[in-house]
Write a protein that holds these residues in place. Sequence first.
Motif, PDB file in Angstrom:
ATOM      1  N   GLY A 114       8.044  35.332   8.547  1.00  0.00           N
ATOM      2  CA  GLY A 114       9.030  36.006   7.713  1.00  0.00           C
ATOM      3  C   GLY A 114       9.651  37.235   8.332  1.00  0.00           C
ATOM      4  O   GLY A 114      10.480  37.899   7.702  1.00  0.00           O
ATOM      5  N   GLN A 115       9.270  37.584   9.556  1.00  0.00           N
ATOM      6  CA  GLN A 115       9.888  38.727  10.239  1.00  0.00           C
ATOM      7  C   GLN A 115      10.174  38.334  11.688  1.00  0.00           C
ATOM      8  O   GLN A 115       9.523  37.462  12.249  1.00  0.00           O
ATOM      9  CB  GLN A 115       8.985  39.961  10.176  1.00  0.00           C
ATOM     10  N   ILE A 116      11.167  38.967  12.281  1.00  0.00           N
ATOM     11  CA  ILE A 116      11.566  38.615  13.648  1.00  0.00           C
ATOM     12  C   ILE A 116      11.406  39.791  14.615  1.00  0.00           C
ATOM     13  O   ILE A 116      11.742  39.667  15.794  1.00  0.00           O
ATOM     14  CB  ILE A 116      13.027  38.116  13.689  1.00  0.00           C
ATOM     15  N   ASN A 117      10.889  40.918  14.128  1.00  0.00           N
ATOM     16  CA  ASN A 117      10.762  42.089  15.000  1.00  0.00           C
ATOM     17  C   ASN A 117       9.853  41.811  16.196  1.00  0.00           C
ATOM     18  O   ASN A 117      10.170  42.177  17.333  1.00  0.00           O
ATOM     19  CB  ASN A 117      10.224  43.282  14.204  1.00  0.00           C
ATOM     20  N   SER A 118       8.705  41.177  15.941  1.00  0.00           N
ATOM     21  CA  SER A 118       7.778  40.887  17.037  1.00  0.00           C
ATOM     22  C   SER A 118       8.386  39.895  18.020  1.00  0.00           C
ATOM     23  O   SER A 118       8.156  39.984  19.231  1.00  0.00           O
ATOM     24  CB  SER A 118       6.458  40.347  16.487  1.00  0.00           C
ATOM     25  N   ALA A 119       9.172  38.942  17.499  1.00  0.00           N
ATOM     26  CA  ALA A 119       9.827  37.974  18.381  1.00  0.00           C
ATOM     27  C   ALA A 119      10.844  38.670  19.281  1.00  0.00           C
ATOM     28  O   ALA A 119      10.949  38.363  20.478  1.00  0.00           O
ATOM     29  CB  ALA A 119      10.508  36.885  17.551  1.00  0.00           C
ATOM     30  N   ILE A 120      11.580  39.617  18.724  1.00  0.00           N
ATOM     31  CA  ILE A 120      12.557  40.372  19.522  1.00  0.00           C
ATOM     32  C   ILE A 120      11.848  41.164  20.616  1.00  0.00           C
ATOM     33  O   ILE A 120      12.274  41.169  21.780  1.00  0.00           O
ATOM     34  CB  ILE A 120      13.373  41.316  18.615  1.00  0.00           C
ATOM     35  N   ILE A 121      10.747  41.829  20.248  1.00  0.00           N
ATOM     36  CA  ILE A 121      10.018  42.656  21.213  1.00  0.00           C
ATOM     37  C   ILE A 121       9.451  41.799  22.343  1.00  0.00           C
ATOM     38  O   ILE A 121       9.644  42.097  23.528  1.00  0.00           O
ATOM     39  CB  ILE A 121       8.889  43.434  20.510  1.00  0.00           C
ATOM     40  N   LEU A 122       8.738  40.713  21.988  1.00  0.00           N
ATOM     41  CA  LEU A 122       8.105  39.884  23.012  1.00  0.00           C
ATOM     42  C   LEU A 122       9.138  39.158  23.865  1.00  0.00           C
ATOM     43  O   LEU A 122       8.974  39.036  25.087  1.00  0.00           O
ATOM     44  CB  LEU A 122       7.157  38.878  22.358  1.00  0.00           C
ATOM     45  N   LEU A 198       8.619  32.241  25.813  1.00  0.00           N
ATOM     46  CA  LEU A 198       9.979  32.750  25.641  1.00  0.00           C
ATOM     47  C   LEU A 198      10.781  31.824  24.726  1.00  0.00           C
ATOM     48  O   LEU A 198      11.514  32.284  23.836  1.00  0.00           O
ATOM     49  CB  LEU A 198      10.657  32.870  27.007  1.00  0.00           C
ATOM     50  N   ILE A 199      10.628  30.518  24.935  1.00  0.00           N
ATOM     51  CA  ILE A 199      11.313  29.537  24.084  1.00  0.00           C
ATOM     52  C   ILE A 199      10.809  29.639  22.644  1.00  0.00           C
ATOM     53  O   ILE A 199      11.591  29.598  21.682  1.00  0.00           O
ATOM     54  CB  ILE A 199      11.101  28.120  24.636  1.00  0.00           C
ATOM     55  N   SER A 200       9.493  29.787  22.503  1.00  0.00           N
ATOM     56  CA  SER A 200       8.908  29.914  21.172  1.00  0.00           C
ATOM     57  C   SER A 200       9.444  31.140  20.437  1.00  0.00           C
ATOM     58  O   SER A 200       9.801  31.066  19.250  1.00  0.00           O
ATOM     59  CB  SER A 200       7.380  30.000  21.291  1.00  0.00           C
ATOM     60  N   GLN A 201       9.520  32.264  21.151  1.00  0.00           N
ATOM     61  CA  GLN A 201      10.027  33.480  20.515  1.00  0.00           C
ATOM     62  C   GLN A 201      11.517  33.373  20.220  1.00  0.00           C
ATOM     63  O   GLN A 201      12.000  33.906  19.214  1.00  0.00           O
ATOM     64  CB  GLN A 201       9.754  34.694  21.410  1.00  0.00           C
ATOM     65  N   GLY A 202      12.247  32.663  21.082  1.00  0.00           N
ATOM     66  CA  GLY A 202      13.660  32.442  20.810  1.00  0.00           C
ATOM     67  C   GLY A 202      13.870  31.636  19.539  1.00  0.00           C
ATOM     68  O   GLY A 202      14.784  31.907  18.755  1.00  0.00           O
ATOM     69  N   ALA A 203      13.003  30.638  19.318  1.00  0.00           N
ATOM     70  CA  ALA A 203      13.089  29.849  18.088  1.00  0.00           C
ATOM     71  C   ALA A 203      12.763  30.701  16.869  1.00  0.00           C
ATOM     72  O   ALA A 203      13.377  30.553  15.803  1.00  0.00           O
ATOM     73  CB  ALA A 203      12.141  28.655  18.173  1.00  0.00           C
ATOM     74  N   ARG A 204      11.813  31.606  17.030  1.00  0.00           N
ATOM     75  CA  ARG A 204      11.456  32.475  15.904  1.00  0.00           C
ATOM     76  C   ARG A 204      12.567  33.457  15.560  1.00  0.00           C
ATOM     77  O   ARG A 204      12.645  33.936  14.419  1.00  0.00           O
ATOM     78  CB  ARG A 204      10.168  33.236  16.220  1.00  0.00           C
TER      79      ARG A 204
END
Length: 288
Positions: A114-122, A198-204
């Motif tokens: 439900g949040q994307i902040n960690s995805a942006i950071i990683l 990286l792909i996983s975080q991009g999807a998130r």
Amino acid sequence: MIYKLPFYTACTDFLIDCNFFINMIHTAIYAQTWDGTPCIIIGALNWAFLTINICFYAVIAVITYLRVCREIYFNYGKYDYKLWLFALAGSIIFQALNIQNNGKRDYWCAARSGQINSAIILFSIIGVVLVIILFCYMNILRKIYVHTHSTPSTSSYSRNENNAGNIVIETNAEIERKALKKILSYIAMFMLQWIPMLISQGARLVQNENPWVYIMGAIGRSFGGIGNVIQYIINEGFITKVNINISDDNNDNDNILLKSNNSDNQLESHINNDDNKIIIINEDSSNE
């Protein structure tokens, strides 16, 4: 620095895998993730170990670049504790940025859904570190190429000196080949481990929580140990036949020392050179 990166990343990969095992064993047994405080702690440790691993790639790439290309040398301290401090400092900063995002996801505890902040950071960390290691290692390869191809022409030597000069050229070519293989393996190792993440975080970033996103994340977390084994076998093999050691010699500024030991003869020659290096080649008779 040759062995520091694979060894230290193997240590952090071990921590990542242990944490991920504890993370997943609860889901496998009870068909649900950890709850409450244990989940937050596991998520925080997951983030810490991931960022330490990534930071080590960046720290060692930069230090190696400064050492080889800029001739800036560092005292790493006992047991290289200063390298650990750099990596830990980076991890603490990223942990502070992400601490409020730890929690439950569908299959494990990490950055909560439900949040994307960690995805942006990683995503940003992985992208920046990838650029750093590509820049550093490409410049290191360029420096090695220039150094190994700057050997004077052998036409100015006598017959005996020609033979020694040819050995220097062959040795330089071997050094360049080994350096190329090791550096490319470091880059490939980073990409194989962290590009899936990286792909996983991009999807998130687009809030995609499909199962394949978790599969990519699991591959990224789990590949480190396997990749280090593959990297070691490719670079070192099971039995090392030839050892090439390069070290600085502050007391002898004008010599390159070549030694080749076998059952029949020994060759030891000193060749004038402007670089303060000693190159030693040892080959056991049992390997011939």
